[in-house]
Design an enzyme around this catalytic site. Structure first.
Site, PDB file in Angstrom:
ATOM      1  CE1 TYR A 113       0.239   1.671   3.750  1.00 16.33           C
ATOM      2  CE2 TYR A 113       0.764  -0.346   4.776  1.00 16.33           C
ATOM      3  CZ  TYR A 113       1.073   0.581   5.119  1.00 16.33           C
ATOM      4  OH  TYR A 113       1.775   1.034   6.425  1.00 16.33           O
ATOM      5  CB  CYS A 114       1.508   3.684  -1.504  1.00 16.34           C
ATOM      6  SG  CYS A 114      -0.100   4.136  -2.711  1.00 16.34           S
ATOM      7  NE  ARG A 115      -1.879  11.973   0.326  1.00 19.12           N
ATOM      8  CZ  ARG A 115      -2.463  11.977  -0.460  1.00 19.12           C
ATOM      9  NH1 ARG A 115      -2.644  11.729  -1.917  1.00 19.12           N
ATOM     10  NH2 ARG A 115      -3.292  13.593  -0.759  1.00 19.12           N
ATOM     11  CB  ILE A 141      -2.545   4.622   4.442  1.00 15.11           C
ATOM     12  CG1 ILE A 141      -3.068   4.131   5.880  1.00 15.11           C
ATOM     13  CG2 ILE A 141      -1.905   6.276   4.040  1.00 15.11           C
ATOM     14  CD1 ILE A 141      -1.768   3.513   6.213  1.00 15.11           C
TER      15      ILE A 141
END
Length: 153
Positions: A113-115, A141
Site C-alpha cells: 500500500y501507499c497513500r 492508506i
C-alpha cells in the site's frame, strides 16, 4: 460506402473552415487521444500481474501472519501512521528494487500500500515482474483510514 460519404463530407467541411478552426479541431482531437491513452494505461495497471483489493479484503489478507505487509511511502509519510507490522521500502528511491530483493521473501504474498494506491500499484507491477505474489490496496492508506481501520504511529 457510408464511411466514404462521411469522409468526403468531413474533408469538404474542413476545406471551408478557417485555419484557426482547424487548429482548434486538432487540439481537441489530440486531447481526446491523450485522454483515451491515459485511461487505457490506467486500466492496464490492474492487470493479471497483481491483484488490487478493497480495504476489507486487504484487512482479511493481512490477518494471515504469513503475508508480508509493505508500505512504499516515504519515511515521513510512514511516521504519520502506518498499518501494523508494515515494512517500509520507499518506492521513490533508486534502491527500491535492491532493498525489496533483500527484504521480501518470494515464497510469501506481499500486501502493498501507499497513500492513495498509485505508487503501490507501480511497486506491485515491478515486484510482480520479479516473481513476487503481489496484492495492492485500492485507495491506499487514505481508504484504510476512511474505513476506520487502525494505524500505528
Amino acid at each position: 460506402m457510408v464511411l466514404n460519404k462521411h469522409l468526403a463530407y468531413y474533408a469538404n467541411e474542413q476545406s471551408t473552415k478557417s485555419p484557426d478552426m482547424n487548429k482548434l479541431l486538432l487540439v481537441i482531437l489530440l486531447l481526446a487521444l491523450v485522454t483515451v491513452s491515459w485511461a487505457c494505461r490506467k486500466a492496464n495497471v490492474t492487470n493479471d500481474a497483481f491483484k488490487t483489493v478493497g480495504v476489507d479484503e486487504f484487512e482479511q489478507l493481512i490477518a494471515d501472519t504469513s503475508v508480508v505487509v509493505l508500505d512504499v511511502r516515504t519515511l515521513a509519510e510512514y511516521q504519520e501512521g502506518h498499518i501494523k507490522d508494515a515494512l517500509l521500502i520507499d518506492v521513490k528511491t533508486d534502491s527500491f528494487m535492491m532493498a525489496a530483493r533483500e527484504q521480501l521473501p518470494k515464497d510469501k504474498t506481499v500486501a502493498v500500500y501507499c497513500r492513495s494506491g498509485r505508487r503501490s500499484a507501480m511497486a506491485a507491477e515491478m515486484l510482480a515482474a520479479e516473481g513476487y505474489q503481489m496484492v495492492n490496496l485500492d485507495g491506499g492508506i487514505l481508504a484504510w483510514k476512511k474505513a476506520g481501520k487502525e494505524t500505528i504511529l
